[in-house]
Design a protein around this motif. Sequence first.
Motif, short mmCIF file in Angstrom:
data_model
loop_
_atom_site.label_atom_id
_atom_site.label_comp_id
_atom_site.label_asym_id
_atom_site.label_seq_id
_atom_site.Cartn_x
_atom_site.Cartn_y
_atom_site.Cartn_z
N ASP A 110 23.69 31.84 23.72
CA ASP A 110 22.35 31.35 23.39
C ASP A 110 21.87 30.49 24.55
OD1 ASP A 110 20.11 29.96 22.42
OD2 ASP A 110 20.87 29.94 20.37
N ASP A 111 21.04 31.09 25.42
CA ASP A 111 20.60 30.39 26.62
C ASP A 111 19.72 29.18 26.30
OD1 ASP A 111 21.98 32.01 28.37
OD2 ASP A 111 20.29 33.38 28.70
N GLN A 112 18.96 29.27 25.21
CA GLN A 112 18.10 28.13 24.86
C GLN A 112 18.94 26.93 24.43
OE1 GLN A 112 15.39 30.13 22.10
NE2 GLN A 112 13.77 29.98 23.63
N GLN A 113 19.98 27.20 23.64
CA GLN A 113 20.91 26.12 23.28
C GLN A 113 21.61 25.58 24.54
OE1 GLN A 113 22.07 24.39 20.35
NE2 GLN A 113 20.05 25.08 19.69
N ALA A 114 21.92 26.50 25.45
CA ALA A 114 22.56 26.09 26.69
C ALA A 114 21.66 25.10 27.44
CB ALA A 114 22.85 27.30 27.56
N VAL A 115 20.40 25.47 27.60
CA VAL A 115 19.44 24.59 28.31
C VAL A 115 19.31 23.25 27.60
CG1 VAL A 115 17.00 24.28 28.87
CG2 VAL A 115 18.15 26.43 29.42
N LYS A 116 19.26 23.28 26.26
CA LYS A 116 19.11 22.04 25.48
C LYS A 116 20.22 21.05 25.82
CE LYS A 116 20.24 20.49 20.80
NZ LYS A 116 20.53 20.91 19.41
N TRP A 117 21.46 21.52 25.83
CA TRP A 117 22.58 20.60 26.06
C TRP A 117 22.71 20.21 27.53
CZ3 TRP A 117 24.45 17.82 22.38
CH2 TRP A 117 24.39 18.28 21.07
N VAL A 118 22.44 21.16 28.41
CA VAL A 118 22.50 20.84 29.85
C VAL A 118 21.44 19.81 30.18
CG1 VAL A 118 22.21 21.76 32.18
CG2 VAL A 118 23.54 23.04 30.49
N ARG A 119 20.24 19.96 29.60
CA ARG A 119 19.16 19.00 29.86
C ARG A 119 19.55 17.59 29.39
NH1 ARG A 119 14.16 20.20 31.07
NH2 ARG A 119 14.21 22.25 30.05
N LYS A 120 20.18 17.50 28.21
CA LYS A 120 20.60 16.18 27.72
C LYS A 120 21.50 15.48 28.74
CE LYS A 120 20.46 17.13 22.69
NZ LYS A 120 19.65 15.99 22.20
#
Length: 522
Positions: free
Chosen positions: A349-359
């Motif tokens: 899930d790339d969107q979940q990936a971006v969410k956590w990487v952004r945090k």
Amino acid sequence: MQNKKLRRFSLTGAIFFGLLTVAGSVFGEAVKEAAAKTELDYFTNGLDYLMKGMDHYDNVDYVEAVKWYRKAAELGLAQAQNHLGVMYDNGKGVTENDREAVKWYRKAAEQGLAQAQDHLGLMYDNGKGVTENDREAVKWYRKAAEQGLAQAQDHLGLMYDNGKGVTENDQEAVKWYRKAAEQGLARAQDHLGLMYDNGKGVTENDREAVKWFRKAAEQGQVDAQFNLGEMYRRGEGVTQDYQEAVKWFRKAAEQGLAKAQFNLGLMYEFGIGVTQDDQEAVKWYRKAAEQGHTEAQFNLGLMYDNGKGVTQDDQEAVKWVRKAAEQGLALAQDHLGAMYEFGKGVTEDDQQAVKWVRKAAEQGLALAQDHLGAMYEFGKGVIENDQEAVKWYRKAAELGLAQAQDRLGMMYEFGEGVTEDKQEAVKWYRKAAEQGLAKAQYNLGDMYDYGKGVTKDDQEAVKWFRKAAEQGLARAQFRLGLMYGIGKGVTPDYQKSLKWVRKAAEQGNADAQKILKQLEAR
């Protein structure tokens, strides 16, 4: 007749006042007897009741203990009032009731009992049974501290240390810690050690820190055992000794201190001061992780991720990494993002990936900033955006992350997200190359080979290709082989050319495999 009435009045008055005097004497004696009885009750019955309460307490019969403490407390015995307060405070023999605890602590404190004054201070300090009030806490701590009660001296030191209820004052904190420490209070000895360790209120002195940590540690004070272990690990105030560090970490870990359990796990994982043992590392990480220690949760997740000390298990890895990530650990957030990106232990899930990487990136973690830059560059989980990619690469590059410096150099070289600028590209490639990043060394060699952003210099090109080649980078090995083959920047050398081209070919470099056939055909 008038004189007669006057005489009668005078006689009646005399009798009346005489009766009053007699009655007064009788009343006075009664008061004295009552006072004596009360005093007798206080000293005889009160002490007897107190002793009975203490006996029942020692026999773990808390209900009976409360009964006798109450009898003594109601006679005004301060120690019994304090004991009764403790019972209400801890819910022993009675339903826990902070207000009742405060009531009895106050009665004893107002009689000057130091222990009760300290207890009342704690109630104000923690807002238990009363509205939290740091000034009131300080007031009661001070009363007890000035009577020499070590616990109160330590508490008062903490208030000065943290600026609670008083203006922060490290010297005053040290003064009160020292008074308590010199009485042998382990907690105060640890606090005093920390002041010496950090140079707060005293000149920094690692040996003095070790001295006080050791005094407390030898009494079993868990924080001091950890701190003493840290001094041995870092070699501060003592000769560095990893085995001694492990010894003290273990003592604290066995008492349940999470940070000591984590450190002990680290020592086992990397074989520092102990024989390397991944299973022992997992054991101690788990103990700390189950107490909510974020770094231990993350490390336990990594052990599952890599199958170290446990059977490899992506779902367990995700479970523990997520726990740490949800507590805000940036490394864990970035790693969880990677697990979503590559579908390890979770559905990809790339969107979940971006969410956590952004945090993680927003917390300033360079690895995550670089990671987020790549997500924008390649449009994973977000709309492709080279300018955003450059923004995040730059943040990581300015923090010194070599791979981000190399990527930022490429953005400048090819004008992606920024105006093309070969000199800027060279600048960032060089920063990364000087940190030993093979890809950047290759890129810098390429810039020198073709004179991009720098004056063309074959010897410099060879120098940087060689550095990357020696680290095993196939394309650098191939280019170095070519330089030897045609004598650019080096004396032509067929054998060396063959050597480096073969190395690249063995790694699957297609160009090298093609050239190798030609060289071997000669």
